[in-house]
Design a protein around this motif. Structure first.
Motif, PDB file in Angstrom:
ATOM      1  N   PRO A  45      -8.830  14.314  50.034  1.00 56.77           N
ATOM      2  CA  PRO A  45      -9.287  15.648  50.149  1.00 56.77           C
ATOM      3  C   PRO A  45      -9.093  16.516  48.838  1.00 56.77           C
ATOM      4  O   PRO A  45      -8.102  16.308  47.964  1.00 56.77           O
ATOM      5  CB  PRO A  45      -8.451  16.336  51.088  1.00 56.77           C
ATOM      6  N   HIS A  46      -9.997  17.327  48.488  1.00 61.41           N
ATOM      7  CA  HIS A  46     -10.014  18.009  47.281  1.00 61.41           C
ATOM      8  C   HIS A  46     -10.528  19.582  47.621  1.00 61.41           C
ATOM      9  O   HIS A  46     -11.713  19.728  48.584  1.00 61.41           O
ATOM     10  CB  HIS A  46     -10.948  17.511  46.080  1.00 61.41           C
ATOM     11  N   GLY A 235     -13.401  15.653  35.974  1.00 62.73           N
ATOM     12  CA  GLY A 235     -12.031  15.610  36.168  1.00 62.73           C
ATOM     13  C   GLY A 235     -11.655  14.112  36.259  1.00 62.73           C
ATOM     14  O   GLY A 235     -12.247  13.348  36.995  1.00 62.73           O
ATOM     15  N   ILE A 236     -10.673  13.593  35.501  1.00 61.40           N
ATOM     16  CA  ILE A 236     -10.432  12.303  35.430  1.00 61.40           C
ATOM     17  C   ILE A 236      -8.668  12.536  35.261  1.00 61.40           C
ATOM     18  O   ILE A 236      -8.129  13.113  34.409  1.00 61.40           O
ATOM     19  CB  ILE A 236     -10.822  11.641  33.970  1.00 61.40           C
ATOM     20  N   PHE A 246      -8.406   8.224  38.694  1.00 59.60           N
ATOM     21  CA  PHE A 246      -8.747   9.211  39.795  1.00 59.60           C
ATOM     22  C   PHE A 246      -9.916   9.931  39.013  1.00 59.60           C
ATOM     23  O   PHE A 246      -9.884  10.338  37.852  1.00 59.60           O
ATOM     24  CB  PHE A 246      -7.820  10.321  40.222  1.00 59.60           C
ATOM     25  N   VAL A 247     -11.040  10.277  39.912  1.00 57.21           N
ATOM     26  CA  VAL A 247     -12.006  11.304  39.317  1.00 57.21           C
ATOM     27  C   VAL A 247     -12.546  12.084  40.499  1.00 57.21           C
ATOM     28  O   VAL A 247     -12.177  11.871  41.540  1.00 57.21           O
ATOM     29  CB  VAL A 247     -13.484  10.377  38.776  1.00 57.21           C
ATOM     30  N   LEU A 255     -11.766  13.608  46.243  1.00 55.61           N
ATOM     31  CA  LEU A 255     -11.308  13.320  44.953  1.00 55.61           C
ATOM     32  C   LEU A 255     -11.282  11.721  45.319  1.00 55.61           C
ATOM     33  O   LEU A 255     -10.799  11.210  46.442  1.00 55.61           O
ATOM     34  CB  LEU A 255      -9.984  13.845  44.584  1.00 55.61           C
ATOM     35  N   PHE A 256     -11.492  11.126  44.073  1.00 54.20           N
ATOM     36  CA  PHE A 256     -11.835   9.400  44.531  1.00 54.20           C
ATOM     37  C   PHE A 256     -10.773   8.781  43.621  1.00 54.20           C
ATOM     38  O   PHE A 256     -10.821   8.941  42.211  1.00 54.20           O
ATOM     39  CB  PHE A 256     -13.283   9.011  44.011  1.00 54.20           C
TER      40      PHE A 256
END
Length: 261
Positions: A45-46, A235-236, A246-247, A255-256
């Protein structure tokens, strides 16, 4: 501006054609740049209200900086559930940008103000400010240096204590300048960068400035399905110890964690 950039990227991604037999022999072209599609390892979750400008991994948590005047913050975020464990507000007239670790401190940029804020990395207590010239976009670094983007094709390697320039990196892709470099992350000695308003990350050799790999986040962007033109990939974060990448993106609900082939 945006269609032009996407058109140029399409040209850069296109395979190089061999010359016709009657064409004059030219100098050898730069080797084709590999384009990879990441494998999604996990989804987390983001905060879908977070206008993500900077992201990093520190002390078992994500550190995230967010933008927009009156809403900009620096946060410590728990990975598994996206819960905000600690947060600190950036002055409401300022637009927060990238964030990086500098020793035991965090340094976060602002877009137009030329002001960087210093924070205690664990408590997010404000420690002071630093000044720099030009715009602030992305920020990353290691134990000896910080690297700042400003939306141009030039990355600035700066002193982490003063933000004074040490040297500059001119970024090129197939010999052409690549601008709109946004969020940055150092990964195993190379620089990963979001290219603003595109679904691509580029991997940059910091010695030469050449793009040596393109990461196509197209399938991830399609999964998000954002309708807001500003809800772009940005976002990295690199967990060096766990070897996890993560990105995420601005206003994304997810968020992946990804793996590159």
């Amino acid at each position: 501006m945006i269609p032009t950039l996407l058109t140029l990227l399409a040209l850069w991604l296109a395979p190089q054609q061999a010359p016709s037999p009657s064409a004059p022999v030219a100098a050898p072209a730069e080797a084709d740049i590999p384009v990879v599609i990441p494998r999604i390892v996990a989804r987390y979750p983001h905060d879908r209200m977070a206008f993500t400008e900077g992201l990093l991994w520190h002390d078992g948590m994500l550190v995230e900086s967010t933008g927009q005047e009156g809403q900009s913050e620096v946060r410590r975020v728990r990975l598994n559930d996206g819960r905000i464990i600690a947060r600190a507000a950036i002055p409401p007239a300022q637009f927060g940008e990238g964030v990086a670790l500098a020793g035991d401190e965090l340094v976060s940029l602002t877009w137009h103000d030329g002001i960087a804020h210093r924070w205690n990395a664990k408590t997010l207590k404000r420690l002071g400010t630093l000044r720099y010239s030009g715009e602030g976009w992305g920020l990353t670094g290691d134990a000896t240096q910080l690297i700042r983007s400003d939306g141009s094709d030039t990355l600035r390697v700066v002193d982490p204590k003063t933000l004074k320039d040490r040297r500059r990196i001119s970024v090129t892709i197939r010999g052409r300048p690549l601008k709109d470099l946004n969020e940055l992350e150092l990964v195993d000695g190379t620089i990963l960068a979001n290219v603003w308003h595109t679904p691509y990350l580029v991997r940059i050799d910091p010695a030469s400035g050449k793009v040596v790999q393109i990461v196509d986040l197209g399938p991830i962007v399609a999964e998000i399905g954002a309708t807001d033109i500003e809800a772009v990939a940005n976002g990295i974060a690199w967990d060096a110890k766990g070897r996890r990448l993560f990105v995420t993106g601005k206003l994304w609900p997810t968020l992946f964690e990804i793996a590159l082939p």
